[in-house]
Design a protein around this motif. Sequence first.
Motif, mmCIF file in Angstrom:
data_model
loop_
_atom_site.group_PDB
_atom_site.id
_atom_site.type_symbol
_atom_site.label_atom_id
_atom_site.label_comp_id
_atom_site.label_asym_id
_atom_site.label_seq_id
_atom_site.Cartn_x
_atom_site.Cartn_y
_atom_site.Cartn_z
ATOM 1 N N LEU A 1 17.562 -2.719 -38.578
ATOM 2 C CA LEU A 1 16.614 -3.789 -38.873
ATOM 3 C C LEU A 1 15.923 -4.293 -37.607
ATOM 4 N N THR B 1 13.546 -5.852 -48.527
ATOM 5 C CA THR B 1 12.804 -5.969 -47.269
ATOM 6 C C THR B 1 12.053 -4.685 -46.955
ATOM 7 N N GLY B 2 12.706 -3.541 -47.164
ATOM 8 C CA GLY B 2 12.035 -2.263 -46.924
ATOM 9 C C GLY B 2 10.859 -2.058 -47.848
ATOM 10 N N CYS C 1 18.274 -5.811 -48.019
ATOM 11 C CA CYS C 1 17.735 -4.731 -47.174
ATOM 12 C C CYS C 1 16.725 -3.872 -47.928
ATOM 13 N N LEU D 1 11.828 -9.650 -42.595
ATOM 14 C CA LEU D 1 12.692 -8.846 -41.735
ATOM 15 C C LEU D 1 13.610 -9.725 -40.891
ATOM 16 N N THR E 1 7.987 -4.650 -46.881
ATOM 17 C CA THR E 1 7.326 -4.280 -45.626
ATOM 18 C C THR E 1 6.438 -3.065 -45.809
ATOM 19 N N ALA F 1 13.234 -1.834 -36.938
ATOM 20 C CA ALA F 1 12.150 -2.013 -37.914
ATOM 21 C C ALA F 1 11.315 -3.247 -37.580
ATOM 22 N N LEU F 2 11.989 -4.353 -37.245
ATOM 23 C CA LEU F 2 11.267 -5.581 -36.913
ATOM 24 C C LEU F 2 10.418 -5.405 -35.660
ATOM 25 N N CYS G 1 15.267 0.352 -43.365
ATOM 26 C CA CYS G 1 15.935 -0.617 -44.237
ATOM 27 C C CYS G 1 16.925 0.061 -45.179
ATOM 28 N N ALA H 1 9.646 1.600 -41.662
ATOM 29 C CA ALA H 1 10.449 0.400 -41.908
ATOM 30 C C ALA H 1 11.268 0.543 -43.186
#
Length: 445
Positions: free
Chosen positions: A252, A53-54, A50, A219, A57, A255-256, A426, A422
């Motif tokens: 998530l 990913t944050g 996570c 994501l 992104t 965010a996606l 995350c 995002a």
Amino acid sequence: MTAQASKNRQLSSLRLRSFPESSVFGELREFFTSSPGKLVSMTLVLITMCLFTGWFTSAVQLSRTEVLQQNLADYEPRAHAAQVLYSSLSAANESANAAFVAGGLPSDEIQSSYSLAVATAGKALITSATSLPPEDGRAHGNLDTIAMNLPVYTGLVETARTNNRLDNSVAAAYLATASTLMQDTLLPAAESFYREETENLRDTHAKFASPPWAVFGVLGIALASLLLTHEYLARRTQRRINRGLVVAAAALTIALTWVAVAGLASSTYSLRAEQRGTAAVDALSQARTLTQKARSMETMALVQRGAGRGVPPSAFAETLQQAQSELESLGTPDAEISAAVEAARADAAHWISAHQQIAAREATGDYLGATRLAIGSDPGSAAVAYRSLDEHLTAAIDRARTLYRDNVNTARFAIAFSGPSAFVLCVLAAAGVAAGFYPRVREYR
């Protein structure tokens, strides 16, 4: 028992003696192979996923935002300055020819148009040079060529003007030399610089031709991992809903969705900026350049006292036809640009008619009448038609540039907050993972 099996057994015994169960390694191995250890491992993996990913992104979206901002602050203004530089140099050449044809003391309008064109070219040259990166040697070389030869050109024009006032026959030779310097050295360098800057601008847009699929993929993988983990825990613990993992999955998902919508919108507006902005400016600039070239041919033919001397008689018609072809190939849904282009086409038709009358009068020896039609202020003169055409093309270029900047701004704002948001979502997802696994781990105490 074979010799190889005996050897393997001895190696296993040595490993056990090297790392006894009471050692740290043994305890860790025992813990992570146990049920709570597996849960802790899953927690650490999901939290790391996570957070990565944050970060990924946010970094990608901020990078795209910075590139779009650089387009507005650097690339596009420099490309515009390159276009202005070329047009101003060409306009200066046309005005110098017109002033010579006028003879004696030309009108204030012709004199001011020449001075304004030279001053505008100088300003565009300075703007371009100061904004260029030091490593762009090709562009600096083109600008150096212009900077070194522009004073030579203006000096030749002034010499030709002085001799023309004194009625010296050498004046035409000086102006012809100046025009050759412009056509063979200054304008090619300016065109090369403009082409390079336009390509640089288009290359930056190529990065936004497609949405950030890598971000969507990262994501998506993180979200899929959370959902699979939730299903695993539901089967393992006989609890259908884990609130922490549900919160993480929801974060998530938001965010996606946010990044996907923002990325698609940004790519759409960026592509629209290229199609309706950069491409339109390029086509209109080409048309304007060709009309300026045709005007220089027209006035230079009068300077040389014969349309057939210096350039072929058909060169004017062919050049203007190329300009009209550029305008016809321009497809834009914008009403203002379309109206300006239609008006420019009408001006071109009037100009062609006036040019035919100039050629006819010159063929009969009516040089003064041809001169009045070429540089006079009568409504049917070539000068009036050309000025009107140039004004309409300039207005269309300005409108296309406005469309470009508006679309790039929209593309920039579409993703401006998606990256930081995002990242926050995350981090919330990582907290949800920790909150979701904590009660399950405590159950083993």
